[in-house]
Design a protein around this motif. Structure first.
Motif, mmCIF file in Angstrom:
data_model
loop_
_atom_site.group_PDB
_atom_site.id
_atom_site.type_symbol
_atom_site.label_atom_id
_atom_site.label_comp_id
_atom_site.label_asym_id
_atom_site.label_seq_id
_atom_site.Cartn_x
_atom_site.Cartn_y
_atom_site.Cartn_z
ATOM 1 N N LYS A 168 17.486 -0.872 -2.628
ATOM 2 C CA LYS A 168 16.116 -0.678 -3.118
ATOM 3 C C LYS A 168 15.213 -1.834 -2.690
ATOM 4 O O LYS A 168 14.029 -1.635 -2.362
ATOM 5 C CB LYS A 168 16.121 -0.537 -4.634
ATOM 6 C CG LYS A 168 16.728 0.759 -5.126
ATOM 7 C CD LYS A 168 16.655 0.871 -6.645
ATOM 8 C CE LYS A 168 17.239 2.199 -7.111
ATOM 9 N NZ LYS A 168 17.201 2.318 -8.601
ATOM 10 N N GLN A 169 15.767 -3.044 -2.687
ATOM 11 C CA GLN A 169 14.959 -4.198 -2.294
ATOM 12 C C GLN A 169 14.519 -4.085 -0.835
ATOM 13 O O GLN A 169 13.381 -4.411 -0.485
ATOM 14 C CB GLN A 169 15.756 -5.483 -2.501
ATOM 15 C CG GLN A 169 15.984 -5.830 -3.968
ATOM 16 C CD GLN A 169 16.926 -7.005 -4.145
ATOM 17 O OE1 GLN A 169 17.406 -7.601 -3.169
ATOM 18 N NE2 GLN A 169 17.200 -7.351 -5.392
ATOM 19 N N PHE A 170 15.412 -3.598 0.023
ATOM 20 C CA PHE A 170 15.094 -3.466 1.447
ATOM 21 C C PHE A 170 13.899 -2.545 1.658
ATOM 22 O O PHE A 170 12.987 -2.844 2.431
ATOM 23 C CB PHE A 170 16.311 -2.929 2.199
ATOM 24 C CG PHE A 170 16.079 -2.713 3.672
ATOM 25 C CD1 PHE A 170 16.245 -3.752 4.565
ATOM 26 C CD2 PHE A 170 15.681 -1.466 4.159
ATOM 27 C CE1 PHE A 170 16.023 -3.559 5.923
ATOM 28 C CE2 PHE A 170 15.453 -1.260 5.509
ATOM 29 C CZ PHE A 170 15.619 -2.317 6.396
ATOM 30 N N TRP A 171 13.875 -1.420 0.937
ATOM 31 C CA TRP A 171 12.824 -0.426 1.142
ATOM 32 C C TRP A 171 11.548 -0.745 0.372
ATOM 33 O O TRP A 171 10.474 -0.208 0.686
ATOM 34 C CB TRP A 171 13.339 0.956 0.754
ATOM 35 C CG TRP A 171 14.391 1.445 1.699
ATOM 36 C CD1 TRP A 171 15.713 1.617 1.440
ATOM 37 C CD2 TRP A 171 14.203 1.798 3.073
ATOM 38 N NE1 TRP A 171 16.377 2.056 2.569
ATOM 39 C CE2 TRP A 171 15.470 2.169 3.588
ATOM 40 C CE3 TRP A 171 13.106 1.831 3.924
ATOM 41 C CZ2 TRP A 171 15.666 2.579 4.905
ATOM 42 C CZ3 TRP A 171 13.289 2.239 5.248
ATOM 43 C CH2 TRP A 171 14.558 2.601 5.723
ATOM 44 N N ARG A 174 8.553 -5.127 2.510
ATOM 45 C CA ARG A 174 8.408 -5.193 3.965
ATOM 46 C C ARG A 174 8.112 -6.645 4.365
ATOM 47 O O ARG A 174 7.155 -7.257 3.855
ATOM 48 C CB ARG A 174 7.290 -4.277 4.436
ATOM 49 C CG ARG A 174 7.152 -4.216 5.962
ATOM 50 C CD ARG A 174 6.209 -3.124 6.377
ATOM 51 N NE ARG A 174 6.744 -1.817 6.062
ATOM 52 C CZ ARG A 174 7.596 -1.150 6.828
ATOM 53 N NH1 ARG A 174 8.052 -1.704 7.950
ATOM 54 N NH2 ARG A 174 8.008 0.054 6.483
ATOM 55 N N PRO A 175 8.924 -7.222 5.257
ATOM 56 C CA PRO A 175 8.743 -8.634 5.587
ATOM 57 C C PRO A 175 7.456 -8.880 6.377
ATOM 58 O O PRO A 175 6.927 -7.992 7.042
ATOM 59 C CB PRO A 175 9.984 -8.946 6.429
ATOM 60 C CG PRO A 175 10.366 -7.630 7.037
ATOM 61 C CD PRO A 175 10.040 -6.597 5.989
ATOM 62 N N ASN A 176 6.980 -10.113 6.288
ATOM 63 C CA ASN A 176 5.848 -10.572 7.094
ATOM 64 C C ASN A 176 6.357 -10.852 8.503
ATOM 65 O O ASN A 176 7.137 -11.772 8.721
ATOM 66 C CB ASN A 176 5.250 -11.828 6.463
ATOM 67 C CG ASN A 176 4.004 -12.296 7.185
ATOM 68 O OD1 ASN A 176 3.738 -11.929 8.336
ATOM 69 N ND2 ASN A 176 3.212 -13.128 6.521
ATOM 70 N N THR A 177 5.921 -10.048 9.448
ATOM 71 C CA THR A 177 6.431 -10.181 10.824
ATOM 72 C C THR A 177 5.935 -11.436 11.519
ATOM 73 O O THR A 177 6.418 -11.774 12.605
ATOM 74 C CB THR A 177 6.056 -8.942 11.651
ATOM 75 O OG1 THR A 177 4.626 -8.766 11.618
ATOM 76 C CG2 THR A 177 6.733 -7.689 11.088
#
Length: 208
Positions: A168-171, A174-177
């Protein structure tokens, strides 16, 4: 302090015996040798909320197999084992299974969360927690929600990902690219599974 050679040998032998449990579980289940099957569990194994013992387990497995499946085949995948102490361990086993059920051939992907216990020198299952991802007729891929699709039954969601909060954490994050992500310290020996669990409670399992 370096472990003695005796303890290291005992550990390796225990790992192999526990791995054999998973293989024996699948073979005895698929060949319907229920005495061999329930003998893999601790004598006082809990069955449901109020019952204990291999006889109750045998009765439950017997009725489940007769009512739902003409035949089954359980294919064991990767197996991770970690020790709590010399007589207790936990593990995760992947399993991809085939079921002949009426007019449909149902494929399933799942994993087991296991608790193992060594009793009088022999390793047994103390608990097997089945966590399902999908079950669906081989001609009907389980795309979308409610991936547990047994013939003649209401579809529902499995608990394949529920043991591990990372899904759930992954989805949800969203990381700062534009920045490199933080990287956690590798898990200590015998703590990889618990690190991934992060004290997540075991999900409630719906019987297939």
């Amino acid at each position: 302090m370096t472990e003695s050679i005796e303890k290291r040998i005992d550990r390796l032998e225990s790992i192999e015996e526990i791995r054999q449990l998973a293989g024996k579980y699948s073979l005895s289940l698929d060949m319907r040798d229920l005495d061999a099957h329930v003998g893999l569990f601790a004598e006082d194994i809990r069955v449901g909320r109020e019952k204990t013992g291999r006889a109750h387990l045998k009765s439950w497995v017997d009725s489940t197999l007769r009512d739902q499946f003409s035949g089954t085949s359980h294919h064991i995948g990767q197996h991770i084992i970690e020790f709590i102490d010399e007589n207790h361990a936990i593990g995760v086993v992947y399993s991809k299974n085939e079921h002949e059920t009426g007019a449909e051939w149902v494929l399933m992907q799942m994993l087991y969360w296991d608790d193992y216990e060594r009793i009088e020198g022999r390793w047994y299952f103390r608990r097997r927690l089945p966590c399902y991802w999908y079950a669906s007729d081989q001609n009907k891929p389980a795309i979308g929600d409610m991936k547990m699709r047994w013939p003649g039954k209401t579809c529902y969601s499995g608990t394949f990902h529920d043991l591990f909060p990372s899904w759930k954490q992954f989805w949800s994050q969203r990381p700062n690219t534009n920045e490199l992500p933080n990287v956690a310290t590798p898990a200590p020996i015998e703590q990889f599974l618990n690190m991934m669990r992060k004290d997540t409670p075991a999900p409630k399992i719906r019987v297939k």
